[in-house]
Design a protein around this motif. Sequence first.
Motif, PDB file in Angstrom:
ATOM      1  N   VAL A  26      -1.727  -1.196   0.610  1.00  0.00           N
ATOM      2  CA  VAL A  26      -2.848  -1.250   1.449  1.00  0.00           C
ATOM      3  C   VAL A  26      -4.295  -2.187   1.053  1.00  0.00           C
ATOM      4  O   VAL A  26      -4.598  -2.769   1.860  1.00  0.00           O
ATOM      5  N   VAL A  27      -4.463  -1.935  -0.237  1.00  0.00           N
ATOM      6  CA  VAL A  27      -5.513  -2.759  -0.787  1.00  0.00           C
ATOM      7  C   VAL A  27      -5.077  -4.147  -0.744  1.00  0.00           C
ATOM      8  O   VAL A  27      -5.893  -5.217  -0.316  1.00  0.00           O
ATOM      9  N   LEU A  28      -3.735  -4.584  -0.944  1.00  0.00           N
ATOM     10  CA  LEU A  28      -3.303  -5.980  -1.088  1.00  0.00           C
ATOM     11  C   LEU A  28      -3.234  -6.505   0.454  1.00  0.00           C
ATOM     12  O   LEU A  28      -3.658  -7.671   0.635  1.00  0.00           O
ATOM     13  N   PHE A  29      -2.955  -5.567   1.384  1.00  0.00           N
ATOM     14  CA  PHE A  29      -2.598  -5.997   2.863  1.00  0.00           C
ATOM     15  C   PHE A  29      -4.245  -6.289   3.169  1.00  0.00           C
ATOM     16  O   PHE A  29      -4.517  -7.393   4.068  1.00  0.00           O
ATOM     17  N   GLY A  30      -5.137  -5.585   3.070  1.00  0.00           N
ATOM     18  CA  GLY A  30      -6.611  -5.735   3.361  1.00  0.00           C
ATOM     19  C   GLY A  30      -7.198  -6.778   2.796  1.00  0.00           C
ATOM     20  O   GLY A  30      -7.778  -7.670   3.419  1.00  0.00           O
ATOM     21  N   ILE A  31      -6.565  -7.251   1.582  1.00  0.00           N
ATOM     22  CA  ILE A  31      -7.162  -8.533   1.044  1.00  0.00           C
ATOM     23  C   ILE A  31      -6.675  -9.836   1.508  1.00  0.00           C
ATOM     24  O   ILE A  31      -7.520 -10.725   1.972  1.00  0.00           O
ATOM     25  N   VAL A  32      -5.207  -9.781   1.798  1.00  0.00           N
ATOM     26  CA  VAL A  32      -4.649 -10.987   2.387  1.00  0.00           C
ATOM     27  C   VAL A  32      -4.740 -11.057   3.716  1.00  0.00           C
ATOM     28  O   VAL A  32      -5.264 -12.220   4.400  1.00  0.00           O
ATOM     29  N   ALA A  33      -4.683  -9.820   4.452  1.00  0.00           N
ATOM     30  CA  ALA A  33      -4.945  -9.997   5.946  1.00  0.00           C
ATOM     31  C   ALA A  33      -6.594 -10.433   6.339  1.00  0.00           C
ATOM     32  O   ALA A  33      -6.722 -11.172   7.150  1.00  0.00           O
ATOM     33  N   GLY A  34      -7.358 -10.016   5.366  1.00  0.00           N
ATOM     34  CA  GLY A  34      -8.920 -10.325   5.719  1.00  0.00           C
ATOM     35  C   GLY A  34      -9.005 -11.906   5.339  1.00  0.00           C
ATOM     36  O   GLY A  34      -9.774 -12.367   5.956  1.00  0.00           O
ATOM     37  N   LEU A  92      -6.571   5.562  -5.196  1.00  0.00           N
ATOM     38  CA  LEU A  92      -5.872   4.988  -6.143  1.00  0.00           C
ATOM     39  C   LEU A  92      -6.294   5.341  -7.801  1.00  0.00           C
ATOM     40  O   LEU A  92      -5.665   5.958  -8.618  1.00  0.00           O
ATOM     41  N   LYS A  93      -7.593   5.319  -7.670  1.00  0.00           N
ATOM     42  CA  LYS A  93      -8.394   5.576  -8.926  1.00  0.00           C
ATOM     43  C   LYS A  93      -9.174   6.712  -9.006  1.00  0.00           C
ATOM     44  O   LYS A  93      -9.931   7.160  -9.804  1.00  0.00           O
ATOM     45  N   ARG A  94      -8.737   7.737  -8.022  1.00  0.00           N
ATOM     46  CA  ARG A  94      -9.502   8.981  -7.854  1.00  0.00           C
ATOM     47  C   ARG A  94      -9.318   9.687  -9.397  1.00  0.00           C
ATOM     48  O   ARG A  94      -8.354   9.755  -9.923  1.00  0.00           O
ATOM     49  N   PRO A  95     -10.486  10.502  -9.697  1.00  0.00           N
ATOM     50  CA  PRO A  95     -10.418  10.836 -11.139  1.00  0.00           C
ATOM     51  C   PRO A  95      -9.646  12.103 -11.389  1.00  0.00           C
ATOM     52  O   PRO A  95      -9.322  12.450 -12.569  1.00  0.00           O
ATOM     53  N   ASP A  96      -9.381  12.829 -10.232  1.00  0.00           N
ATOM     54  CA  ASP A  96      -8.716  14.376 -10.083  1.00  0.00           C
ATOM     55  C   ASP A  96      -7.283  14.116  -9.906  1.00  0.00           C
ATOM     56  O   ASP A  96      -6.791  14.909  -9.336  1.00  0.00           O
ATOM     57  N   LYS A  97      -6.689  12.772 -10.036  1.00  0.00           N
ATOM     58  CA  LYS A  97      -5.708  12.567  -9.677  1.00  0.00           C
ATOM     59  C   LYS A  97      -4.249  13.715 -10.509  1.00  0.00           C
ATOM     60  O   LYS A  97      -4.414  13.600 -11.751  1.00  0.00           O
ATOM     61  N   PRO A  98      -3.589  14.196  -9.845  1.00  0.00           N
ATOM     62  CA  PRO A  98      -2.750  15.159 -10.410  1.00  0.00           C
ATOM     63  C   PRO A  98      -1.675  14.291 -11.656  1.00  0.00           C
ATOM     64  O   PRO A  98      -1.353  13.146 -11.269  1.00  0.00           O
ATOM     65  N   ALA A  99      -1.460  14.991 -12.789  1.00  0.00           N
ATOM     66  CA  ALA A  99      -0.410  14.161 -13.561  1.00  0.00           C
ATOM     67  C   ALA A  99       0.937  13.757 -13.055  1.00  0.00           C
ATOM     68  O   ALA A  99       1.566  13.052 -13.453  1.00  0.00           O
ATOM     69  N   ASP A 100       1.204  14.830 -12.034  1.00  0.00           N
ATOM     70  CA  ASP A 100       2.733  14.496 -11.342  1.00  0.00           C
ATOM     71  C   ASP A 100       2.440  13.938 -10.151  1.00  0.00           C
ATOM     72  O   ASP A 100       3.305  14.133  -9.210  1.00  0.00           O
ATOM     73  N   SER A 101       1.462  13.102  -9.874  1.00  0.00           N
ATOM     74  CA  SER A 101       1.245  12.389  -8.460  1.00  0.00           C
ATOM     75  C   SER A 101       2.286  11.673  -8.394  1.00  0.00           C
ATOM     76  O   SER A 101       2.929  10.737  -9.346  1.00  0.00           O
ATOM     77  N   SER A 102       2.781  11.372  -7.121  1.00  0.00           N
ATOM     78  CA  SER A 102       3.886  10.660  -6.651  1.00  0.00           C
ATOM     79  C   SER A 102       3.600   9.117  -7.047  1.00  0.00           C
ATOM     80  O   SER A 102       2.683   8.496  -6.672  1.00  0.00           O
ATOM     81  N   TYR A 103       4.629   8.564  -7.459  1.00  0.00           N
ATOM     82  CA  TYR A 103       4.544   7.031  -7.761  1.00  0.00           C
ATOM     83  C   TYR A 103       4.391   6.252  -6.489  1.00  0.00           C
ATOM     84  O   TYR A 103       3.784   5.331  -6.365  1.00  0.00           O
ATOM     85  N   TRP A 104       5.074   6.782  -5.434  1.00  0.00           N
ATOM     86  CA  TRP A 104       5.266   5.899  -4.126  1.00  0.00           C
ATOM     87  C   TRP A 104       3.972   6.150  -3.458  1.00  0.00           C
ATOM     88  O   TRP A 104       3.362   5.534  -2.658  1.00  0.00           O
ATOM     89  N   VAL A 105       2.981   7.210  -3.798  1.00  0.00           N
ATOM     90  CA  VAL A 105       1.628   7.260  -3.171  1.00  0.00           C
ATOM     91  C   VAL A 105       0.705   6.174  -3.768  1.00  0.00           C
ATOM     92  O   VAL A 105       0.124   5.395  -3.104  1.00  0.00           O
ATOM     93  N   ASP A 106       1.034   5.923  -5.160  1.00  0.00           N
ATOM     94  CA  ASP A 106       0.281   4.634  -5.695  1.00  0.00           C
ATOM     95  C   ASP A 106       0.743   3.483  -5.329  1.00  0.00           C
ATOM     96  O   ASP A 106      -0.156   2.488  -5.072  1.00  0.00           O
ATOM     97  N   VAL A 107       1.827   3.103  -5.014  1.00  0.00           N
ATOM     98  CA  VAL A 107       2.419   1.970  -4.443  1.00  0.00           C
ATOM     99  C   VAL A 107       2.049   1.928  -3.088  1.00  0.00           C
ATOM    100  O   VAL A 107       1.499   0.720  -2.640  1.00  0.00           O
ATOM    101  N   LYS A 108       1.733   3.017  -2.329  1.00  0.00           N
ATOM    102  CA  LYS A 108       1.158   2.681  -0.951  1.00  0.00           C
ATOM    103  C   LYS A 108      -0.311   2.357  -0.968  1.00  0.00           C
ATOM    104  O   LYS A 108      -0.698   1.522  -0.120  1.00  0.00           O
ATOM    105  N   ASP A 109      -0.824   2.821  -1.908  1.00  0.00           N
ATOM    106  CA  ASP A 109      -2.440   2.464  -1.951  1.00  0.00           C
ATOM    107  C   ASP A 109      -2.507   1.114  -2.349  1.00  0.00           C
ATOM    108  O   ASP A 109      -3.333   0.313  -1.764  1.00  0.00           O
ATOM    109  N   ILE A 110      -1.480   0.621  -3.451  1.00  0.00           N
ATOM    110  CA  ILE A 110      -1.603  -0.805  -3.697  1.00  0.00           C
ATOM    111  C   ILE A 110      -1.519  -1.640  -2.657  1.00  0.00           C
ATOM    112  O   ILE A 110      -2.091  -2.646  -2.598  1.00  0.00           O
TER     113      ILE A 110
END
Length: 487
Positions: free
Chosen positions: A461-469, A441-459
């Motif tokens: 996964v982060v929330l799932f890992g925290i809540v499930a863990g 999600l925080k990669r420095p070379d993220k393209p300017a036109d990166s898909s919004y849904w890719v960021d949503v997916k990353d978020i």
Amino acid sequence: HAQAMGLDLHSGTPAAAEAGSDSPSVVGAATTFDHQSLDEETQRFVYETHLENIGLVDFLGFDLAALSVQISDGGGKAPVTKIRSRSGRNQLGETGALITTFKSFCGMGILAMPYATVKGGYILGPLTLLGVAWLSHHCMQLLVELSATMRGTKVASFGAVGECALGHMAKAFVNNCLIFTQYGFGIAALLFIVGNVGDVVCLETQGVACPTKEWLILVVLIVALPLCWLRSLQLLALPLLMANIVLIFGISWVFYSDLLQIGTNGVERGLVAFNWSQLPIFFGCAVFAFEGIGMILPIMHSMQQPARFPVVLRQAVGFYTILAAVFGFVGYLAFGHGAQDIIFASLPPCRTLSFLRLFYCLGIFFSYPMCLFPVFQILESGISCLKHADAVWQRRAVRTGIVASTGLIGSVIPHFGLFLGLIGSVACSMLAFVLPALFHLKRPDKPADSSYWVDVKDIAVVLFGIVAGATSFVVTLHSFFAGEPTG
């Protein structure tokens, strides 16, 4: 055997190189690592955590990754480690990478899968394992993608990716999570040894001599302490080869015993298909079973064709997932709610099983110092007075204290399986899900036109890992202190 592996086990340097010969030895692959080309975390974990892969791959005659970089206690520079092969190739082939990746997952965790399946149910458990495997594989592929796109930097390790994405603190956090898991693995190994040896001794003496857990821990630590003082773990190459062989025989014997039990007595009654209340415990054990994420990037960068690693990784994760799911499913069918956290304790007693359990414990015993070596290195590198070459006894005193602490903690832990779940729910969940998705999600070379849904997916996964863990940790901790539920 030492010469066949291409290693002089006394000096830790290649026997063939010492002889000044460039001719290939009997087995192994000619892989060369200059340790200074890798960051400190990669050096430490490649060398210390998975030296045993040398034994397994070499024994099977496949290409051998030089996953061993010898680092001396005295703070001196590590020599380049070479291991040669009949083919004379300089990198790890696909077959060798497949076996090494598979072995980085397959450890003590798989032996707890029948017990974990009791907690999840014979349908919900395997389905959850498939979900954990799929998401773990996705996050591993994120690391591979990040490593390939972060050009101009040394990103051959998990921590290096974190540093590129979020700075030095991220790398330090990754390292601390890895160290925590290694320390936990050491305690788990101690619990495994003590539990099995105690059962076998009590059984074979018909209850006349049943040693206490505390006494066994003391004996094991006294014997293991000299190994923890070693300046190099190269001396353990052959014993760890034995550990790999015993792992194969152990899993095979459990499968045989399970099928024999089912064929003789039929499937156990009272099996539960969906055990929602105990599913968080299964989750922790399942995440623990995929313990090798720290080795993904080092293995990839040791390949002849790193671009082929995603295919290798998919095959390794797929095969291991099938093995773990079937192993847990069959064990649950055979023994039902009587499936113990150490599955050996559920099998019908016999002399063959007793010998196998003791032999297995011997292999785990030699893995114990390897689990703790990263902990030793971190502490010794952070304490200035321990960096001097003549501070031998000071370093030994620190290592003795760490070893003793594993014994103290192990003596008060009542349950092996629940302890694996605790480690899996905290550090392993963080490493497997949260950090890879966060770094992507925080990669420095993220393209300017990166898909919004890719960021949503990353978020997500982060929330799932925290809540499930967190949920797994709370439920497992409650069972840990409240006493083992019946399932």
